[in-house]
Every structure is written in C-alpha cells, then in structure tokens.
Design an enzyme around this catalytic site. Structure first.
Site, PDB file in Angstrom:
ATOM      1  N   LYS A  81       0.866  -1.285   0.000  1.00 51.38           N
ATOM      2  CA  LYS A  81       0.048   0.284  -0.266  1.00 51.38           C
ATOM      3  C   LYS A  81       1.031   1.131   0.141  1.00 51.38           C
ATOM      4  O   LYS A  81       1.984   1.343   0.617  1.00 51.38           O
ATOM      5  CB  LYS A  81      -1.136  -0.197   1.226  1.00 51.38           C
ATOM      6  CG  LYS A  81      -2.672   1.368   1.248  1.00 51.38           C
ATOM      7  CD  LYS A  81      -2.848   0.542   2.537  1.00 51.38           C
ATOM      8  CE  LYS A  81      -3.685   1.559   3.501  1.00 51.38           C
ATOM      9  NZ  LYS A  81      -4.750   1.171   4.497  1.00 51.38           N
ATOM     10  N   SER A 156      -9.093   0.985   3.620  1.00 50.68           N
ATOM     11  CA  SER A 156      -8.469   1.939   3.268  1.00 50.68           C
ATOM     12  C   SER A 156      -7.666   1.533   1.737  1.00 50.68           C
ATOM     13  O   SER A 156      -6.904   1.460   1.091  1.00 50.68           O
ATOM     14  CB  SER A 156      -7.931   3.046   3.666  1.00 50.68           C
ATOM     15  OG  SER A 156      -6.875   2.717   4.478  1.00 50.68           O
ATOM     16  N   SER A 180      -9.092  -1.380   7.370  1.00 46.39           N
ATOM     17  CA  SER A 180      -8.712  -1.361   5.867  1.00 46.39           C
ATOM     18  C   SER A 180      -8.088  -2.872   5.229  1.00 46.39           C
ATOM     19  O   SER A 180      -7.973  -2.387   4.049  1.00 46.39           O
ATOM     20  CB  SER A 180      -8.292  -0.142   6.135  1.00 46.39           C
ATOM     21  OG  SER A 180      -8.540   0.833   6.060  1.00 46.39           O
TER      22      SER A 180
END
Ligand code: GLN
Length: 490
Positions: A81, A156, A180
């Site tokens: 990420k 997320s 997330s």
C-alpha cells in the site's frame, strides 16, 4: 476480459514450489504479473506506482543467483500500500500533500520483504492517509472492484485487495486501523489478516492512528497470508510498540479438528441490519461450520455498540496529531509563498489535504481541545477499555469470535461520498477488533446472488496468529471457492 495467464493466477505457495523446482524463473513470474497489471490497470486503477523495470531487474538478479529455499518469498511478486516507504520510490499516502515525495529510508516491512526474496512490483492505491472505507478518498483516482467495475473495492487498502483479486500479484501488504485490510479483502473476495497490534513493525509506515494502526497481508488463500506474515513478523528495535513476544511458525499450518472449536458470535454484530443476499451467504457459512461439528454460540457484547463512536473520536484525535507535521515546510506540497507563516500553513494544508482528511483533523482537534477532552477523548478511551475487557472475557470461554465483516456488499461508486456518517456506521463490524488489539482474519464466505463476494472474520486472542490462521484454513476448506472475478461492470 481474458482469464489471467496461468503464472499470474498462481498463489504464493504454488508459485514458490514452481520457482524452487525451476519450472519457471522469477523473471517469467514477475513478467506474467506485470503484464497482468498493464492489462487490468485501465479497468481497476489499483496501483499508484508500478515498478516494472526495477521488478524485472530484481527478478533477473535473483534468477542469476539461483533459488534459495531459506528465503521464504524468493522470487515472489508482492505489492505494498502506498503508505509504506520504500527506498528511492515515491510515497504519496494517497494525498496531494505527499505528491513527489521520495523517501530516503524504507519501512521495516519492505526491508524484510526484500530480505525474504520478494520482488516489489507496485505500490497500491488507498483512501488519503488510509482514512476511508472505499478508496474513493484517494486524491488521485478511485479504485474499482474487479467483481463489478461500477462498484468500490472497499478501503482503505482497496488497491491492495483489488490487485490481489484481479491477479496482479499473489501477495500484498495493507494497513488496518479500523478494518482497512479485512473489509476490502471481504468486498473483493480475498483473504486479509490484521495481526495483533505490535506483531508487525510500523517503522516507515505513514501514521494515521498510531495506537490502532497495524500492517498486515492480503492474498488469495489463508496459507499465503501465513507465508507473508512469516516474512515480516517479529520485534523491531526501530518501533517501540513492536512486541518482543517471539513470532510463531506461520508458514506451516494445519487445520484443527472442528469438533474442538468453540466460536462466540457477538449478538450486537449478528443482529445488525443486513443486505439480504449478504445475510444468506453468512447464514449458510455458519451452517457449514456447525455441520462440520464446531460449536457456535451467540454471546452478548454490549460494549460493541459504542465502537463506532469511540473509534471515530480516538482515530480522529490521533490523526490530528499525526497530520500536524504536514505543514508545507518539511514535506511535499507547499502553497505558493504567502507573506506570513500562518498563511503558508493554512494555504498548504487547505490545498494539500482532501475533504475527508481535513474533516478528521477538525474532529480530532476538537475532541482533544481543553474543555472537551473529558467529554470526548477520555470517554472514548474508557469505552475502548470496556471493549477490550469484553473480548478478554469472551476468550475465557471460547477459542474465537466469529463475525461478519460488512453488512453490505461492495456498493456503487459515489454512494456515500457526501454522507460520511453512514460510511462510518458501515465500519461497525471491523472497528471492535482494533480497539481490542488482537488479530483478525477475513476470508470469503461465498458469493451473493448478485455475484458479489461476502466475507466473514475470525478474531482471536492477542499474539495467537497461528491458531487463528489454522482455524481460517478449516473455514476456507468448508466454504465455496471463488472463481476469478469477471472484471466488467454488471
Ligand atoms: N474506515 C475506517 C476509517 O476510515 C478504517 C480505516 C483504516 O483501517 N485505515 O478510519
């Protein structure tokens, strides 16, 4: 969209076996994945940076030296990420504020991945500073769900989950502050693990809520998540909150005897209002588990009703502190020079940060301000303690907690972008775990009648990731296997 080429469809464990037997090279595997990235990116936008040349070069170097079985991710393509710093690579955290920022050092997770022999292929899209549940709050572009391109992938870590599901790479790392990793894994039909707080180093990861943030893996199977965790888990002197408890052996797992397992089902979560298709899949999953001989029992955990309220005070408070460093002076974006310092701060933060990030900063600053501290922050901290105690109490009588991940499947893009409170409420199934601090594993329970994946999560006592993964292995064997996602709009 054509099916993924066979090498790109392999899971980590299968690919590892093929690499060690020299059935294909690390370069061929990386090439298959990167070709898949080029083919699918125009549809899903999972990546913010793709390292094609660097990854191929790295894979060729590994091939030249020959397979090394002791490096458990040898030659395996992974993504991280875009909150993980990687030396020489950009890190945006999904924000305009960090556009163009290149770090001089690297996240401990990335260093350990490289040491384990992994090939870093891309950095994935996310909600700005990991604040959100849909990846629509990325300052750059939204990511789309491979099961239906008109829908969100969750968030997320939406780019991580969408990329895994679309076969861009067999392994990914995300972060989970309030769900997330687990929620996008559920909405995209993959497996995601939030390790215990302190199990994986947070060094070099852009901070959101420091007492809640935890790094963890996403993959297409439970055992692949185990391999990824094995490569990165363990104490790190550079992160004072990393635990000294030695990691277990997550790379060799075997499923437990179902008849011995006792699962607690928190009433407050199972009695929520569900999308009917989602509820059907979840109930069928429970029947399968019960049919296999496990004991399932509904338990009251009344404190969980306050998790949304407590989390959004605590996370926002920590975010307001963490994001104070983005002042236009030291990092990234700077507003065109203003005559005074306050004007520079204000201009830089207003233009550099998106609406949701600014909302969290304001909420958090308010909750921490004198006069309100007792009413909000302190209250929320007390609720956190109650939730923690509720988990500890349940683990005295049960091995695991079983819960839904989301009451709804992936929703159409734009559904809640102007309705933050509704979106916050949708996090009610995932937030309690972060407030407790233990590990949680989200895995697919099946496809709803609308063709969208539904996830279920197993939560367990702190620092017992191994039995948690092993229970996950059992559930994975009972639940239907998902096909490849169609990569079209339904
Ligand atoms: N959706 C939650 C939030 O917006 C959780 C995000 C996360 O886990 N990073 O804060």
């Amino acid at each position: 969209m054509a099916q993924a080429p066979s090498l790109a469809s392999l899971g980590l464990a299968e690919a590892r076996a093929g690499l060690l037997k020299k059935e294909f090279s690390a370069r061929e595997l990386a090439e298959a994945c990167l070709d898949r990235v080029s083919e699918t990116e125009p549809l899903i936008s999972a990546c913010l940076h793709v390292f094609r040349d660097e990854a191929l070069r790295e894979a060729s170097l590994l091939d030249a030296a020959g397979p090394k079985a002791e490096r458990i991710l040898w030659g395996l393509p992974v993504t991280v990420k875009d909150v993980y710093l990687a030396r020489g690579a950009p890190t945006t955290a999904g924000s305009r504020m960090l556009k163009g920022y290149v770090s001089g050092y690297e996240a401990e997770v990335v260093t350990r991945l490289r040491r384990a022999g992994a090939v870093l292929c891309a950095k994935t899209n996310l909600d700005e500073y990991a604040m959100g549940s849909s990846t629509e709050f990325s300052a750059f572009r939204p990511t789309r769900n491979p099961w239906d391109l008109s829908r969100v992938p969750g968030g997320s870590s939406g780019g991580a989950a969408a990329g895994i599901s679309a076969r861009q790479a067999p392994g990914a790392f995300g972060t989970d502050t309030g769900g997330s990793i687990r929620q996008p894994a559920a909405l995209c039909g993959c497996v995601g693990l939030k390790p215990s707080y302190g199990r994986v180093s947070r060094y070099g990861i852009v901070a959101y809520g420091s007492s809640l943030d935890q790094a963890g893996p996403l993959a297409r199977s439970v055992s692949d998540c185990g391999l990824l965790l094995a490569a990165v888990a363990g104490p790190d002197g550079k992160d004072s909150t990393s635990s000294r408890i030695p990691p277990e052996d997550y790379a060799s797992l075997s499923p437990p005897e179902p008849g011995r397992l006792r699962f607690a089902l928190p009433r407050e979560l199972w009695e929520a209002r569900f999308d009917p298709e989602t509820e059907k899949v979840l109930r069928a999953a429970l029947r399968l588990l019960e049919g296999a001989g496990a004991s399932l029992e509904a338990v009251p955990m009344p404190a969980l009703r306050f998790s949304v309220a407590a989390y959004y005070v605590l996370a926002a408070a920590e975010a307001s502190t963490n994001l104070a460093r983005y002042d236009g002076v030291r990092y990234g974006y700077r507003a065109p020079e203003k005559s005074d310092l306050l004007g520079l701060y204000r201009g830089s933060r207003t233009a550099g940060l998106g609406r949701e990030a600014r909302r969290r900063i304001l909420l958090g600053t308010f909750a921490l301000s004198s006069g309100y501290y007792d009413a909000y922050f302190r209250k929320a901290a007390q609720v956190r303690r109650l939730i923690h105690d509720a988990f500890s109490g349940v683990y005295k009588g049960f091995d695991f907690i079983l819960a839904p991940v989301s009451s709804v499947p992936a929703w159409p893009l734009g559904s809640f972008t102007d309705d933050p409170l509704t979106q916050y409420q949708l996090d009610m199934m995932t937030l309690p775990l972060n407030l407790h601090g233990g590990p949680g594993l989200s895995l697919p329970a099946g496809l709803g009648g609308d063709g969208l994946p539904v996830g279920i999560q197993i939560l367990g006592p702190a620092f017992r990731e191994k039995p948690l993964l092993e229970a996950g292995l059992l559930l994975e064997g009972l639940f239907p296997r998902l096909p490849e996602p169609p990569l079209k709009a339904l």
